[in-house]
Design a protein around this motif. Sequence first.
Motif, PDB file in Angstrom:
ATOM      1  N   LEU A 168       0.819  -1.226   0.000  1.00 24.83           N
ATOM      2  CA  LEU A 168       0.000   0.000   0.000  1.00 24.83           C
ATOM      3  C   LEU A 168       0.850   1.271   0.000  1.00 24.83           C
ATOM      4  N   ASN A 169       2.173   1.127   0.164  1.00 19.66           N
ATOM      5  CA  ASN A 169       3.030   2.299  -0.034  1.00 19.66           C
ATOM      6  C   ASN A 169       3.268   2.555  -1.518  1.00 19.66           C
ATOM      7  N   ALA A 170       2.895   1.574  -2.328  1.00 15.29           N
ATOM      8  CA  ALA A 170       3.079   1.700  -3.776  1.00 15.29           C
ATOM      9  C   ALA A 170       1.732   1.462  -4.464  1.00 15.29           C
ATOM     10  N   GLY A 171       0.642   1.746  -3.736  1.00 17.18           N
ATOM     11  CA  GLY A 171      -0.675   1.508  -4.306  1.00 17.18           C
ATOM     12  C   GLY A 171      -1.767   2.144  -3.461  1.00 17.18           C
ATOM     13  N   ARG A 172      -2.996   2.185  -4.005  1.00 18.95           N
ATOM     14  CA  ARG A 172      -4.139   2.755  -3.299  1.00 18.95           C
ATOM     15  C   ARG A 172      -5.356   1.900  -3.563  1.00 18.95           C
ATOM     16  N   LEU A 173      -6.368   2.083  -2.711  1.00 17.77           N
ATOM     17  CA  LEU A 173      -7.664   1.454  -2.946  1.00 17.77           C
ATOM     18  C   LEU A 173      -8.733   2.544  -2.851  1.00 17.77           C
ATOM     19  N   ASP A 174      -9.451   2.799  -3.950  1.00 14.67           N
ATOM     20  CA  ASP A 174     -10.510   3.826  -3.972  1.00 14.67           C
ATOM     21  C   ASP A 174     -11.824   3.201  -4.424  1.00 14.67           C
ATOM     22  N   THR A 175     -12.891   4.023  -4.426  1.00 11.63           N
ATOM     23  CA  THR A 175     -14.187   3.490  -4.846  1.00 11.63           C
ATOM     24  C   THR A 175     -14.604   4.051  -6.209  1.00 11.63           C
ATOM     25  N   THR A 176     -15.369   3.251  -6.937  1.00  7.93           N
ATOM     26  CA  THR A 176     -15.828   3.611  -8.272  1.00  7.93           C
ATOM     27  C   THR A 176     -17.076   2.787  -8.584  1.00  7.93           C
ATOM     28  N   THR A 177     -17.704   3.036  -9.739  1.00  4.87           N
ATOM     29  CA  THR A 177     -18.870   2.210 -10.080  1.00  4.87           C
ATOM     30  C   THR A 177     -18.463   0.928 -10.785  1.00  4.87           C
ATOM     31  N   HIS A 178     -17.346   0.943 -11.487  1.00  6.07           N
ATOM     32  CA  HIS A 178     -16.919  -0.234 -12.246  1.00  6.07           C
ATOM     33  C   HIS A 178     -15.481  -0.561 -11.819  1.00  6.07           C
ATOM     34  N   PRO A 179     -15.296  -1.487 -10.844  1.00  5.21           N
ATOM     35  CA  PRO A 179     -13.967  -1.735 -10.284  1.00  5.21           C
ATOM     36  C   PRO A 179     -12.907  -2.083 -11.341  1.00  5.21           C
ATOM     37  N   PHE A 180     -11.699  -1.594 -11.125  1.00  3.53           N
ATOM     38  CA  PHE A 180     -10.587  -1.922 -12.024  1.00  3.53           C
ATOM     39  C   PHE A 180      -9.264  -1.734 -11.288  1.00  3.53           C
ATOM     40  N   CYS A 181      -8.194  -2.157 -11.951  1.00  5.84           N
ATOM     41  CA  CYS A 181      -6.839  -1.940 -11.436  1.00  5.84           C
ATOM     42  C   CYS A 181      -6.051  -1.251 -12.520  1.00  5.84           C
ATOM     43  N   SER A 182      -5.273  -0.260 -12.148  1.00  5.61           N
ATOM     44  CA  SER A 182      -4.428   0.405 -13.120  1.00  5.61           C
ATOM     45  C   SER A 182      -3.000   0.468 -12.593  1.00  5.61           C
ATOM     46  N   GLY A 183      -2.098  -0.210 -13.285  1.00  5.05           N
ATOM     47  CA  GLY A 183      -0.676  -0.143 -12.921  1.00  5.05           C
ATOM     48  C   GLY A 183      -0.069   1.058 -13.620  1.00  5.05           C
ATOM     49  N   LEU A 184      -0.162   2.218 -12.958  1.00  4.89           N
ATOM     50  CA  LEU A 184       0.197   3.472 -13.637  1.00  4.89           C
ATOM     51  C   LEU A 184       1.671   3.541 -14.010  1.00  4.89           C
ATOM     52  N   GLY A 185       2.502   3.016 -13.136  1.00  2.00           N
ATOM     53  CA  GLY A 185       3.937   3.097 -13.396  1.00  2.00           C
ATOM     54  C   GLY A 185       4.678   2.586 -12.184  1.00  2.00           C
ATOM     55  N   PRO A 186       6.005   2.742 -12.177  1.00  2.00           N
ATOM     56  CA  PRO A 186       6.771   2.237 -11.036  1.00  2.00           C
ATOM     57  C   PRO A 186       6.248   2.827  -9.727  1.00  2.00           C
ATOM     58  N   GLY A 187       5.959   1.968  -8.769  1.00  2.00           N
ATOM     59  CA  GLY A 187       5.566   2.432  -7.441  1.00  2.00           C
ATOM     60  C   GLY A 187       4.161   2.991  -7.332  1.00  2.00           C
ATOM     61  N   ASP A 188       3.340   2.811  -8.353  1.00  2.00           N
ATOM     62  CA  ASP A 188       1.986   3.372  -8.281  1.00  2.00           C
ATOM     63  C   ASP A 188       0.961   2.465  -8.976  1.00  2.00           C
ATOM     64  N   THR A 189       0.324   1.633  -8.175  1.00  2.00           N
ATOM     65  CA  THR A 189      -0.689   0.712  -8.691  1.00  2.00           C
ATOM     66  C   THR A 189      -2.021   1.029  -8.016  1.00  2.00           C
ATOM     67  N   ARG A 190      -3.025   1.422  -8.784  1.00  2.00           N
ATOM     68  CA  ARG A 190      -4.312   1.852  -8.212  1.00  2.00           C
ATOM     69  C   ARG A 190      -5.366   0.756  -8.336  1.00  2.00           C
ATOM     70  N   LEU A 191      -6.035   0.474  -7.218  1.00  2.00           N
ATOM     71  CA  LEU A 191      -7.149  -0.469  -7.217  1.00  2.00           C
ATOM     72  C   LEU A 191      -8.424   0.299  -6.909  1.00  2.00           C
ATOM     73  N   THR A 192      -9.539  -0.142  -7.468  1.00  2.00           N
ATOM     74  CA  THR A 192     -10.821   0.443  -7.072  1.00  2.00           C
ATOM     75  C   THR A 192     -11.806  -0.684  -6.788  1.00  2.00           C
ATOM     76  N   THR A 193     -12.777  -0.364  -5.936  1.00  2.00           N
ATOM     77  CA  THR A 193     -13.824  -1.333  -5.614  1.00  2.00           C
ATOM     78  C   THR A 193     -15.107  -0.553  -5.384  1.00  2.00           C
ATOM     79  N   ARG A 194     -16.218  -1.248  -5.078  1.00  2.00           N
ATOM     80  CA  ARG A 194     -17.460  -0.534  -4.756  1.00  2.00           C
ATOM     81  C   ARG A 194     -18.143  -1.236  -3.586  1.00  2.00           C
ATOM     82  N   TYR A 195     -18.835  -0.448  -2.779  1.00  2.00           N
ATOM     83  CA  TYR A 195     -19.462  -0.982  -1.558  1.00  2.00           C
ATOM     84  C   TYR A 195     -20.963  -0.778  -1.562  1.00  2.00           C
TER      85      TYR A 195
END
Length: 518
Positions: free
Chosen positions: A231-258
């Motif tokens: 989680l120092n090299a990534g995040r978890l946020d919310t969205t309507t359509h979950p996805f993962c984006s490996g933006l670049g070195p040290g930055d991988t974004r995850l999304t989910t919905r609740y």
Amino acid sequence: MPDAQAAFAELCSLSRQAAVLGSVSALLGWDQETYMPAGGSGARADQMAALAALVHERRTSTRMGDLIAACEGDAKLLGEADGPVAACVREFRRDYDLATKLPTDLVAELARVGSQTQEVWKAARSASDFPMYAPWLEKMVALTRRKAECYGVPKGGELYDALLEEYEPGMTSAQVGAIFTPLRTRLAAFLAEVKGKGKPPSARCIEAAKIDPKLQHEFGLFVLNAMTFDLNAGRLDTTTHPFCSGLGPGDTRLTTRYRDERFTDALYGTMHEAGHGLYEQGLPKSRGATGPLGDAFDPFGTPMSESISLGIHESQSRMWENLVGRSREFWVWALPHARKIMGLSGCTEDELYRAVNTATPSFIRVEADEATYNLHIMVRFEIERALVKGDLSIADVPGAWNTAYKDFLGVDVPDDRRGCLQDVHWSFGAIGYFPTYTLGNLYAAQFWETIRRDLPNLSGQIASGELAPLRQWLLENIHRHGKRYRAADLCERITGRPLSADAFVNYIERKIRPIYGL
Ligand code: ZN
């Protein structure tokens, strides 16, 4: 022209510049799906189109072509045939040949119209209004067909193959069909048996629990940590359509919905995206990462920092979501923590295990259970293949969709919102993408057989929340190789045989039979 060694270094550096711009575009895409206000959509479409054109210009420069040619002619530089440098040059050539076939105006148009169509899709889906969406889908299918025509029909193949090649290099529609047909036959027979003689498990313990999204988020982060997602090299946020984006070195974004109900939907969404995220974090993207090219190269932007294919990417997400997350051992470990963190009460591990392993046909792909999910994909494969062939008109999509759902899953689709408007993919021109979901499920089940042999104590490890050994196996056998191997080669290397539906269907039957009392 510089010597081959210098040509290769310059090639890596040019490719890195394109990758940096590509990651800016990925960041804008992530923002569009998470925090961008609706009013920003027009400007965002222009930004995306501008960046797509910049990336495209860099990927297709004549300098790039000359450098690739200089590398190809030098056996000493290339080394062994499947070594990392040879694989890089092979993939540079493939990307260059594909990219140079596309005119820049088409690339920009696909990005611009795709971004606009996604906004129309959001409105059309919530209003269940297919006629609102139809002219935009028409534009995107036409642009995508134009793209496929630029790529060209492979010998003996069909136009759709050219699109599939972008997502699953080396795979053809005929091969997909040859894997999907027996899968469908075996699944249909098994599901008929389940429906006729099986006793469905109760989902009461999941449905009765109403859990605050804040607590679900906390539990999700807890599971991510156990999965060794950094989680120092990534995040978890919310969205309507979950996805993962490996933006670049040290930055991988995850999304989910609740939602308050069915906390397991968000949990499995998070585990799924984290499976993608672990692959992104495991790819050698930074200098000094133990990448196949060694310390002399900054690997970001080279094929060694990229995933093999969407099918292999999906095998990683489905493995963590299903083979790990829907196992009994997972709940043995996770339930006490779910009680403590989310205040979950009244569920036993056995009830949870059974409730998350149903075999019930439904309308919505992303909520489908593991046993019926692939039938949703086969519906989409048939429809998009027919659209590209020109055998199906846009106006006939809802009808064809509903007929296929009745035929494949035995369900009556109530409206287009829960029918052909449910997925975002076609809106951004991702046609040829859907089959990779099922390929991922099949790869995951086939890899799992080898993993269980290599890690004899895997069940015990999962039951105690010790997930690092599995992560390490994936890192060594898949992630750290980047794009060195093609998917079919990787599958042979790991499992000793080509991909088939067997491992998956055997696994599903073994799991579902006792749950349904068969
Ligand atoms: Zn996925």
